[in-house]
Design a protein around this motif. Structure first.
Motif, short mmCIF file in Angstrom:
data_model
loop_
_atom_site.label_atom_id
_atom_site.label_comp_id
_atom_site.label_asym_id
_atom_site.label_seq_id
_atom_site.Cartn_x
_atom_site.Cartn_y
_atom_site.Cartn_z
N SER A 1 2.74 -50.04 -9.50
CA SER A 1 3.20 -49.97 -10.98
C SER A 1 3.11 -48.63 -11.47
O SER A 1 2.53 -48.15 -11.42
N THR B 1 -0.49 -47.44 -3.20
CA THR B 1 0.54 -47.51 -3.29
C THR B 1 0.97 -49.21 -3.29
O THR B 1 1.81 -50.26 -3.10
N THR C 1 6.00 -47.12 -4.01
CA THR C 1 6.64 -47.72 -5.44
C THR C 1 6.46 -45.99 -6.66
O THR C 1 6.23 -44.76 -5.72
N HIS C 2 4.95 -46.21 -7.67
CA HIS C 2 5.21 -45.51 -8.62
C HIS C 2 3.60 -44.84 -7.80
O HIS C 2 3.61 -43.84 -8.53
N HIS D 1 4.49 -56.28 -10.02
CA HIS D 1 3.72 -55.50 -9.68
C HIS D 1 2.29 -54.78 -10.44
O HIS D 1 1.89 -55.05 -11.90
N GLN E 1 11.56 -51.39 1.79
CA GLN E 1 12.21 -52.29 0.97
C GLN E 1 13.20 -53.50 1.34
O GLN E 1 14.31 -53.02 1.91
N ARG F 1 12.19 -50.04 -4.59
CA ARG F 1 12.20 -50.27 -5.63
C ARG F 1 12.14 -49.53 -6.63
O ARG F 1 13.01 -49.76 -7.76
N ILE F 2 12.42 -48.23 -6.68
CA ILE F 2 12.48 -47.72 -7.48
C ILE F 2 13.63 -46.15 -7.57
O ILE F 2 13.33 -46.33 -6.33
N PRO G 1 2.75 -54.23 -4.69
CA PRO G 1 3.12 -52.93 -4.81
C PRO G 1 2.83 -52.54 -6.39
O PRO G 1 2.43 -52.96 -6.97
N HIS H 1 10.67 -50.63 -11.71
CA HIS H 1 11.63 -51.58 -10.73
C HIS H 1 12.63 -52.23 -10.21
O HIS H 1 12.60 -52.79 -11.51
#
Length: 989
Positions: free
Chosen positions: A583, A542, A547-548, A512, A314, A302-303, A581, A480
């Protein structure tokens, strides 16, 4: 039904559906200045005037305004003739991202029509129904009061940003160090007369300061030689914002557009055992229905993870759902109502699985695996639900603890929150006349999005174009891929334009979430306060996908490095759970680390019976020192990791004085209302990494103006304004001579960073380099026109001058180049990320705690940031104020809750408890000007840094006021009362 409505002075006959909202009617008629934010009347973005009264149009039926006069922001004034209220918003930097500006202006206009002499309290009350998530409320309040004075015919003083010279501050600092004094800085004691009245309308000075520690900085051009840099230039998009002309993702509607809706999972963890979409497909006006059976099972991320091996976990649609709100199916229909009805006709049977809703249980033996599939790639340890881990260590940490006189251990928890920008997530996909797939979205990663969509759709990248319009206060939430893949697949399936727009409940439920962190601090110190060993352990949630929270822990910079010692350890486990997820914030993901670190430092000082600021000064990172932890996280051995900043000491000195540390720290406590003060430090930067690249292009137009192509749209960070100022400074023109084109992958250069801080340096440096190349070309042509050496020429305000009065203009240079030399002057440059300067900050908070109710009232927030040579002090200050407003909400009232089944409990703004204008305390903001920094004229990024210190400073102030330590955000009355009761129980035992 037919309605006759006076809209902005024009009588219009309109057709309205019986249950249609006024908001829908106005937007259908082309009034896109009326923004769609909440649909429940809570955010104020859709405010209009109905017979002169400010009302949220989203909760009014169109039928209610028959025969009424309706005014939108277009009625106030145009770009050619702004209303004084609009002008004031532009002049003081009150527009932020621009999404909520129209609603604020109309609320303020209604106030001034009825009360031409409002107090600050009146203005705050009038704006209390207009939420702002990126700019806060200080500037709008100041703008309204300024406009009121102008409308009354009063003389209004020009906005000023006074400075204090480097030599004066340095000399006073030297005397204080020699005498052992601190917190007494007569030069910096800006009086009420100099800084304006208190409250949010305080005029904010830029402080020029210099620490004593040696450094070898990049020396910027002296301020006296700069004409655009350092000036309070209006925001690049300000006039568009105040006239309602800003275009966001939801303001574009192609012909024959279809509407998509996503069916989401009601379970935190389940396997889809069967899914039947036949009834949904049979519904008239339904164009397509997609499930996991209809899309390729291609893993993606996603990122974007720059310079790292991607974690691919994902899928467009999957037969396993991993959080409440995960995507199950997507429907596209002729109308949004039909699409919503089709969702209800999809029949799904789930095999519900055990869910992990606490990251502490994710690694337990026998815990269910969030990702048991074989296709996903890059997961560190799927058996134990570890997405990734980070370990950074120097020295012998255990021996350091053994040698310490005191070892202090504490644990902190930063809960999940929903950043919820006022603009909702919106994406529109369609094929243009050249058969390119166009993706118009408020995502901040256009180039990564384009690359990923090519993989998922099978289209070549050259046939995909991503347009990134202005973004309504992204707050890190748009970094994302969200629904662009589904929208693109639906457009491919139907050959129709498709829009996917979240409702506000979708934003809270499916989008997110800034997820939970658990942090454990351990510090070993000598009796005199010198730190001998320190350790920070982070358990990051996460959510269902990497993700972030995963990328955040991999930065070279960690908060622990603010207090370096010989023995240091940083550990992070990034864990999968069955939550949404994670952010990111706008900048480096360090809020949780600084909350733990700066709260912990006050605990250490208490145990040592030592002044908390003295403990910090004894141990903090010094200018000229080497960053202590680079090699363990992958920085190049040959890179410079020397800390060249010199502003931290002055920042702390300012905050210590302005918050009244010495006088208020030990003030007598009242029986019920108890006041206290707290201070925290923070920093960010990239001392030894190569985080990305960016490019820029400039061309000289025939009439002497410039077109600048750079890869970032406006999102509230004001980067577009900074870029135009940088180009204008180098080229010797004004910002009005720079036409910026941004964030369209078909015309703007590549950029691979969504981080506002990194983008500031990458894009700014690329623009500066391109402008310098253009300047050389211009002077070369001018030299040939004037028959002199180019080196003898200088350009200012578009006039190129040489010796003995000879001169030419940019217009003449452009026309000579085009029609005599037959060439267009154009330049292109790229900039590879280098060592970025460290930016430091100090923040202080004064609070009043009601020990009977647990209520906390913030009285004052003081922020001082080492900004180098700020490009635009006014916009930097406005940005800092907005960051403080967000941080106060996150620290005191905002929290994201789940029930025992993992179902989010927040559905609207009323549940989120976002700070409004009436709740804001007095703000004092200082930009400390230091003579080092980046090659961008010595400027430093400030975006997001004010997030870091507010929460720990609040925690430390509450500790000072009520002798209770709260290690769990947010500081709600319930938590305060529980802590007070526990404290009283211990005291009476």
């Amino acid at each position: 039904m037919e309605l006759e409505v006076h809209i902005n002075g024009v009588i219009e006959g309109l057709d309205a559906v019986t249950n249609e909202s006024l908001l829908s009617l106005l937007r259908r008629e082309g009034y896109s200045s009326v923004k769609r934010g909440c649909e429940t009347g809570e955010c104020g973005a859709c405010t209009v005037l109905v017979d002169g009264i400010a009302r949220p149009s989203c909760v009014m039926l169109a039928s209610q305004v028959g025969g009424c006069t309706v005014s939108t922001v277009e009625s106030l004034g145009s770009a050619e003739k702004l209303h004084p209220l609009q002008s004031a918003f532009v002049e003081v930097g009150a527009t932020g991202c621009g999404f909520c500006t129209s609603g604020m202006l109309l609320s303020a206009f209604a106030l001034l029509q009825n009360n031409p002499s409002p107090t600050e309290e009146d203005v705050r009350d009038a704006l209390s129904g207009n939420l702002c998530r990126c700019n806060g409320y200080a500037r709008p309040v100041q703008a309204v009061l300024r406009a009121a004075a102008l409308l009354r015919g009063e003389r209004v003083e020009p906005l000023a940003h006074p400075t204090v010279s480097v030599d004066e501050v340095s000399s006073v600092a030297t005397e204080q160090v020699a005498s052992g004094e601190s917190g007494k800085h007569p030069i910096l004691q800006t009086s009420a007369a100099a800084s304006g009245s208190g409250g949010v309308t305080t005029k904010i000075p830029v402080i020029s300061a210099q620490m004593l520690a040696p450094s070898t900085p990049v020396v910027p051009a002296p301020r006296t030689q700069l004409h655009v840099i350092g000036t309070a230039t209006a925001a690049h998009h300000a006039v568009k914002a105040v006239t309602g002309k800003g275009t966001f993702a939801g303001d574009f509607e192609p012909r024959k557009m279809a509407y998509a809706r996503v069916l989401t999972s009601p379970h935190a963890h389940a396997v889809i055992s069967s899914i039947d979409v036949s009834q949904a497909k049979a519904l008239p006006e339904v164009l397509a229905v997609l499930t996991y059976k209809d899309v390729p099972r291609t893993p993606y991320a996603r990122i974007e993870r720059t310079g790292e091996t991607s974690l691919l976990d994902q899928y467009c649609l999957d037969y396993v759902v991993r959080y409440v709100g995960d995507r199950v199916a997507v429907v596209v229909a002729e109308t949004a109502e039909v699409a919503e009805e089709a969702l209800r006709l999809i029949k799904v049977e789930y095999d519900v699985q055990p869910a992990i809703l606490d990251q502490r249980r994710a690694m337990e033996p026998g815990a269910v695996r969030v990702h048991a599939e074989r296709e996903s790639l890059g997961i560190v340890d799927a058996e134990r639900n570890i997405a990734t881990r980070v370990r950074t260590e120097i020295g012998d940490v255990e021996q350091g603890f053994a040698s310490s006189d005191h070892v202090i251990e504490t644990e902190y928890l930063v809960p999940a929150i929903q950043q919820a920008p006022i603009e909702k997530y919106t994406v529109t996909t369609y094929f243009d006349a050249d058969d390119y797939l166009v993706v118009r979205t408020n995502s901040q990663i256009p180039n990564y999005l384009r690359r990923t969509l090519a993989q998922l759709t099978g289209l070549p990248m050259r046939r995909i174009r991503v347009e990134q319009p202005e973004i309504g206060g992204h707050l890190g939430l748009r970094q994302h891929i969200e629904g662009e893949d589904l929208c693109a697949l639906l457009t491919l399936a139907t050959r129709r334009p498709v829009r996917l727009e979240y409702t506000r409940e979708d934003e809270f439920r499916s989008n997110h979430v800034h997820q939970q962190y658990i942090l454990r601090m351990k510090t070993g110190v000598r009796r005199d306060g010198k730190i001998l060993a320190s350790q920070m352990v982070v358990f990051a949630d996460t959510g269902a996908y990497g993700t972030h929270a995963l990328t955040a822990q991999s930065h070279t910079v960690h908060a622990l490095a603010l207090y370096p010692c010989a023995n240091m350890r940083f550990l992070a486990e990034v864990l999968y759970t069955n939550h949404a997820p994670a952010s990111l914030s706008q900048t480096y993901e360090l809020q949780h680390e600084f909350f733990a670190l700066e709260s912990h430092l006050d605990d250490v000082a208490r145990q040592l019976e030592m002044d908390a600021l003295a403990l910090r000064r004894l141990n903090w990172l010094q200018a000229g020192a080497r960053y202590p932890l680079p090699l363990a996280v992958g920085a190049s051995r040959g890179m410079n990791t020397i800390i060249d900043s010199k502003g931290l000491s002055t920042c702390l000195q300012l905050v210590e004085e302005k918050i009244g540390w010495k006088t208020k720290r030990n003030q007598r406590k009242n029986d019920r209302y108890r006041r206290g003060v707290g201070i925290a430090l923070g920093f960010y930067g990239e001392p030894g990494v190569l985080p990305g690249t960016s490019g820029a292009s400039i061309k000289l137009n025939e009439e002497g103006s410039f077109e600048l192509f750079a890869g970032r749209s406006e999102n509230g960070s004001q980067l577009t304004t900074y870029l135009t100022q940088i180009a204008a400074e180098v080229l010797g023109v004004t910002t009005e001579d720079i036409l910026l084109h941004a964030a369209d992958t078909s015309s703007t250069p590549f950029e691979n960073s969504a981080n506002d801080v990194v983008s500031f340096y990458l894009n700014g440096s690329a623009v500066k380099k391109a402008a310098e190349q253009m300047l050389r070309q211009i002077l070369s042509v001018a030299g040939r026109i004037l028959n002199v050496l180019p080196e003898s020429l200088k350009i200012n305000h578009g006039i190129i001058k040489g010796a003995h009065g000879m001169q030419t203009t940019l217009e003449q240079v452009a026309q000579h180049s085009l029609y005599v030399e037959n060439r267009q002057l154009m330049t292109t440059s790229f900039w590879k990320g280098q060592t970025f300067p460290m930016t430091f900050a100090a923040q202080g908070v004064e609070v009043e705690v009601d020990v009977e109710t647990g209520g906390v009232r913030v009285l004052n927030v003081v922020t001082a940031i080492d900004a180098g040579n700020p490009i635009n002090p006014m916009l930097s200050e406005a940005q800092i104020e907005g960051d403080v407003a967000q941080a106060l909400g996150l620290s005191l009232s905002e929290e994201f809750f789940y029930n025992q089944d993992g179902v989010p409990l927040l559905k609207s703004w009323s549940d989120a408890h976002v700070f409004s204008a009436t709740e804001m305390p007095e703000l004092q903001t200082y930009l400390v000007e230091s003579h080092e920094g980046s090659e961008l004229f010595g400027s430093k990024a400030v975006a997001g840094l004010a997030f870091y210190g507010v929460a720990p400073a609040l925690a430390n102030a509450i500790l000072n006021a009520a002798d209770i330590r709260i290690r769990y955000l947010a500081f709600t009355p319930e938590r305060i009362l529980r802590a007070i009761h526990a404290y009283m129980s211990r005291k009476s035992a």
